[in-house]
Design a protein around this motif. Structure first.
Motif, mmCIF file in Angstrom:
data_model
loop_
_atom_site.group_PDB
_atom_site.id
_atom_site.type_symbol
_atom_site.label_atom_id
_atom_site.label_comp_id
_atom_site.label_asym_id
_atom_site.label_seq_id
_atom_site.Cartn_x
_atom_site.Cartn_y
_atom_site.Cartn_z
ATOM 1 N N THR A 179 0.823 -1.199 0.000
ATOM 2 C CA THR A 179 0.000 0.000 0.000
ATOM 3 C C THR A 179 0.863 1.258 0.000
ATOM 4 O O THR A 179 1.950 1.291 0.557
ATOM 5 C CB THR A 179 -0.938 0.021 1.222
ATOM 6 N N ALA A 180 0.325 2.314 -0.627
ATOM 7 C CA ALA A 180 1.044 3.581 -0.688
ATOM 8 C C ALA A 180 0.728 4.465 0.510
ATOM 9 O O ALA A 180 1.278 5.555 0.630
ATOM 10 C CB ALA A 180 0.674 4.316 -1.980
ATOM 11 N N VAL A 181 -0.154 4.024 1.382
ATOM 12 C CA VAL A 181 -0.524 4.807 2.563
ATOM 13 C C VAL A 181 0.650 4.821 3.535
ATOM 14 O O VAL A 181 1.212 3.772 3.868
ATOM 15 C CB VAL A 181 -1.770 4.212 3.251
ATOM 16 N N SER A 182 1.017 6.014 3.999
ATOM 17 C CA SER A 182 2.129 6.105 4.945
ATOM 18 C C SER A 182 1.675 5.640 6.325
ATOM 19 O O SER A 182 0.480 5.615 6.624
ATOM 20 C CB SER A 182 2.643 7.539 5.029
ATOM 21 N N ARG A 183 2.648 5.308 7.168
ATOM 22 C CA ARG A 183 2.315 4.889 8.528
ATOM 23 C C ARG A 183 1.611 6.000 9.293
ATOM 24 O O ARG A 183 0.710 5.747 10.089
ATOM 25 C CB ARG A 183 3.589 4.448 9.251
ATOM 26 N N TRP A 184 2.049 7.233 9.072
ATOM 27 C CA TRP A 184 1.430 8.350 9.785
ATOM 28 C C TRP A 184 -0.021 8.525 9.357
ATOM 29 O O TRP A 184 -0.919 8.677 10.197
ATOM 30 C CB TRP A 184 2.227 9.630 9.535
ATOM 31 N N TYR A 237 -6.788 10.744 6.639
ATOM 32 C CA TYR A 237 -6.559 12.008 7.348
ATOM 33 C C TYR A 237 -5.061 12.174 7.581
ATOM 34 O O TYR A 237 -4.315 11.205 7.665
ATOM 35 C CB TYR A 237 -7.325 12.023 8.671
ATOM 36 N N HIS A 238 -4.647 13.422 7.696
ATOM 37 C CA HIS A 238 -3.216 13.725 7.797
ATOM 38 C C HIS A 238 -2.837 14.402 9.109
ATOM 39 O O HIS A 238 -1.658 14.598 9.373
ATOM 40 C CB HIS A 238 -2.803 14.621 6.622
ATOM 41 N N SER A 239 -3.837 14.733 9.925
ATOM 42 C CA SER A 239 -3.561 15.419 11.183
ATOM 43 C C SER A 239 -4.554 14.960 12.243
ATOM 44 O O SER A 239 -5.754 14.831 11.949
ATOM 45 C CB SER A 239 -3.668 16.933 11.007
ATOM 46 N N PRO A 240 -4.095 14.733 13.464
ATOM 47 C CA PRO A 240 -5.021 14.386 14.550
ATOM 48 C C PRO A 240 -5.945 15.530 14.913
ATOM 49 O O PRO A 240 -6.926 15.326 15.629
ATOM 50 C CB PRO A 240 -4.086 14.030 15.713
ATOM 51 N N VAL A 285 -11.237 13.250 13.198
ATOM 52 C CA VAL A 285 -10.255 12.494 13.978
ATOM 53 C C VAL A 285 -10.254 12.965 15.422
ATOM 54 O O VAL A 285 -10.258 12.145 16.360
ATOM 55 C CB VAL A 285 -8.845 12.630 13.365
ATOM 56 N N PHE A 286 -10.256 14.279 15.619
ATOM 57 C CA PHE A 286 -10.220 14.833 16.974
ATOM 58 C C PHE A 286 -11.455 14.400 17.772
ATOM 59 O O PHE A 286 -11.341 13.971 18.932
ATOM 60 C CB PHE A 286 -10.143 16.358 16.916
ATOM 61 N N CYS A 287 -12.629 14.502 17.167
ATOM 62 C CA CYS A 287 -13.859 14.072 17.853
ATOM 63 C C CYS A 287 -13.818 12.577 18.167
ATOM 64 O O CYS A 287 -14.280 12.142 19.232
ATOM 65 C CB CYS A 287 -15.074 14.404 17.000
ATOM 66 N N SER A 288 -13.262 11.795 17.245
ATOM 67 C CA SER A 288 -13.138 10.355 17.477
ATOM 68 C C SER A 288 -12.212 10.067 18.646
ATOM 69 O O SER A 288 -12.490 9.206 19.491
ATOM 70 C CB SER A 288 -12.624 9.651 16.219
ATOM 71 N N LEU A 289 -11.095 10.790 18.709
ATOM 72 C CA LEU A 289 -10.154 10.620 19.818
ATOM 73 C C LEU A 289 -10.816 10.949 21.152
ATOM 74 O O LEU A 289 -10.633 10.231 22.143
ATOM 75 C CB LEU A 289 -8.925 11.500 19.605
#
Length: 615
Positions: A272-277, A309-312, A317-321
């Motif tokens: 996959t081309a998706v980065s770990r981050w 997504y690229h940022s927490p 993403v933030f609401c999920s966290l």
């Protein structure tokens, strides 16, 4: 109310058996429609075209089974056993998948019962209802529609089988701990439970890598339900810890396939081309989607088009966290109150379910970027803990709303989930229905279009297939498999030049793609360009030595060139890899005729005739 110890009378022994029969019956009714479902998606490469599983020799003598699938060798061994019994008839594979699902559900039941037998749980007012709570948990597990991908999708046996072994190892380990605490004589020596738990943990690791979290599951169990000193709790984890570590050491020592942890991680990524981050940052949102699927299983999809997504700090993403952290704090709060005796100890099942959900997704929802950021089969193992937590929560509601309401609600939930599973399984009965569903739900994604085109090609609907492949390539122009299958559709229409152009484009993007070399070789043979065709057959075999079609075509090419011995060697290998293919038998018969081996030729021709006639 304390939980009564097993008395050994007929009624106490008959009750679990009746429950097990009910669990199996519900599973059989829900999944009855999947038995005739064909091979789909990765089933083609993992089973149908995988010569390794077409013979037991690679697993018992030659070692090819381990070399090709070192970290999932036991799962692939079961495919080989299926092949020996029923060839490529899907019904046998589906039957085994269903059996594994039933056993996993029974193990959920058993684990729930064992937890209620722990000394820390015996004062719970739910102890006397443990059999019914365990039954509710197992029925929720067996009937939930999110399980369909792990059960109806044959290759995902790797997930369901690993889960079954994971649960079995944990059940045996927990039973061993109970016997250790009781310090009484038993019919089976206590150490046997620990030894078998260790062995099953190793088997789980040799089925799928998700089993590496098994010691953490034991640690969670110890922290919540055991009362012995921590030194004893940690020592008791040794069977689970050694069980998962020994296969890892074996992979590391077995050769180039596992030279380093980094290589193992890279292989797990699947290209996959998706980065770990990106993968890591997206996972909080994915985890919330998983929880939504457990609570409200609608809009299920084999191939999600999930945003990265690229940022927490991205709002979803933030609401999920925040939501996930609230679950963690809820779990810690319940543990503190239950340990202090302020609430019923059965509440500990809720933090157990929450902790189980997170730890069992550690491998597939953290820093290892897999091909797909989300997949429903990954919920199979986490759902076991969730089912127990929900069943116990329902039991705790009895004091507030009454037993009749809770029982009626539980029955209604199982019926609704079972009906949803039945309906979802209708999609799995046909590759056309499955990929039409996925393409409709993920319209901007290339892969569902590609797979829908592949299905349409198999149905002879070539113009529609070409349209789907072109749609896939609009979305992802550098898609070698789509270019290859577009060429296949052109070839089926007799448009050989267009097919060759598509195959060449596939090879420009993926120079070692064996299917493209094999198909291009076939098309070139039709054009009379035999020399170049032979080179592509050789490259196909070099790239995929266990590819039976390439072996057959290379053998036929050698036969045309008058290289009879080389032809026989390739064709015999093709037959060994796929012994039930009549075309391979006929080609081998012709090679034997060229060699002057009339008796052998006649024998192969007869075998080919029997296979072609289905006798």
């Amino acid at each position: 109310m304390s939980y009564p110890p097993d008395s050994g009378n007929v009624r106490s022994q008959a009750l679990p058996v009746a429950h097990f029969v009910l669990i199996a019956a519900v599973a059989c009714v829900i999944y009855a429609g999947t038995f005739q479902a064909p091979f789909v998606f990765d089933d083609r490469t993992s089973i149908v075209e995988n010569g390794v599983v077409h013979s037991l020799d690679g697993f018992l003598h030659e070692g090819a089974g381990y070399r090709n699938h070192p970290r999932r060798v036991l799962g692939y061994l079961t495919f080989a056993l299926n092949y020996q019994v029923g060839g490529l008839h899907p019904v046998g594979y589906h039957a085994v998948n269903l059996l594994i699902h039933i056993i996993a559900a029974i193990l959920v039941y058993t684990l729930c019962r064992i937890i209620f037998r722990e000394p820390s749980m015996r004062e719970s007012r739910l102890g006397g209802h443990a059999p019914l709570i365990a039954l509710s948990a197992s029925l929720l597990f067996v009937a939930h529609p999110v399980q369909t991908e792990a059960v109806a999708y044959i290759t995902q046996r790797l997930t369901s089988m690993a889960t079954m072994l994971y649960l079995l190892s944990l059940v045996l380990w927990a039973k061993w701990g109970l016997l250790q605490d009781a310090a009484r004589q038993t019919a089976v020596p206590r150490w046997v439970y620990a030894a078998v738990s260790f062995s099953v943990a190793s088997a789980a690791m040799l089925t799928k890598e998700i089993s590496v979290t098994l010691p953490l599951a034991g640690l969670l169990y110890s922290a919540l339900f055991l009362s012995v000193p921590w030194r004893v709790r940690l020592l008791r984890l040794l069977p689970l810890l050694l069980g998962v570590l020994i296969p890892v050491v074996g992979w590391h020592l077995s050769g180039p396939s596992a030279d380093s942890v980094e290589e193992m991680l890279d292989q797990a990524r699947g290209g996959t081309a998706v980065s770990r981050w990106e993968y890591l940052v997206t996972q909080p949102r994915v985890l919330v989607t998983y929880l939504r699927l457990l609570v409200f299983p609608v809009a299920q999809n084999l191939d999600y088009d999930y945003p990265l997504y690229h940022s927490p700090l991205a709002l979803p993403v933030f609401c999920s966290l925040v939501f996930l952290l609230s679950l963690v704090f809820l779990a810690l709060w319940l543990v503190r109150r239950a340990k202090a005796g302020r609430i019923d100890s059965a509440f500990l099942f809720i933090p157990f379910g929450i902790g189980w959900f997170f730890l069992t997704l550690l491998v597939e929802s953290t820093v290892i970027p897999l091909d797909d950021v989300i997949a429903e089969h990954r919920l199979y193992l986490p759902s076991a803990g969730a089912a127990m937590a929900v069943a116990v929560s329902a039991g705790l509601l009895v004091a507030r709303v009454g037993a009749k309401v809770v029982v009626a609600g539980s029955i209604a939930a199982v019926l609704l989930l079972g009906t949803a599973t039945w309906r979802r399984n209708e999609v799995w009965q046909s590759p056309l229905a499955l990929w039409s569903d996925a393409a409709a739900k993920s319209p901007a994604k290339a892969r569902p279009r590609y797979n829908l085109g592949t299905v349409l090609t198999g149905l002879g609907r070539y113009d529609e297939a070409i349209g789907e492949f072109r749609e896939a390539l609009k979305r992802k122009p550098e898609y070698p498999e789509a270019w290859h299958n577009l060429g296949t559709a052109f070839a089926a229409k007799g448009e050989t030049d267009e097919a060759i152009a598509s195959y060449r484009q596939a090879l420009r993007l993926a120079p070692d793609l064996p299917q493209a070399h094999n198909s291009l070789g076939t098309a070139l043979m039709q054009k009379g360009e035999t020399e170049e065709a032979g080179g592509h057959f050789i490259q196909a075999v070099r790239s995929a030595p266990m590819y039976p079609d390439a072996r057959n075509n290379l053998g036929a090419f050698y036969g045309m060139e008058g290289k009879t011995d080389a032809a026989i060697a390739e064709l015999e290998e093709a037959v060994r890899l796929q012994p039930d293919n009549p075309r391979f038998r006929f080609n081998l018969s012709e090679a034997y005729e060229q060699k002057g081996w009339g008796a052998r030729a006649a024998e192969e021709r007869q075998k080919g005739e029997r296979l072609r006639n289905g006798s």
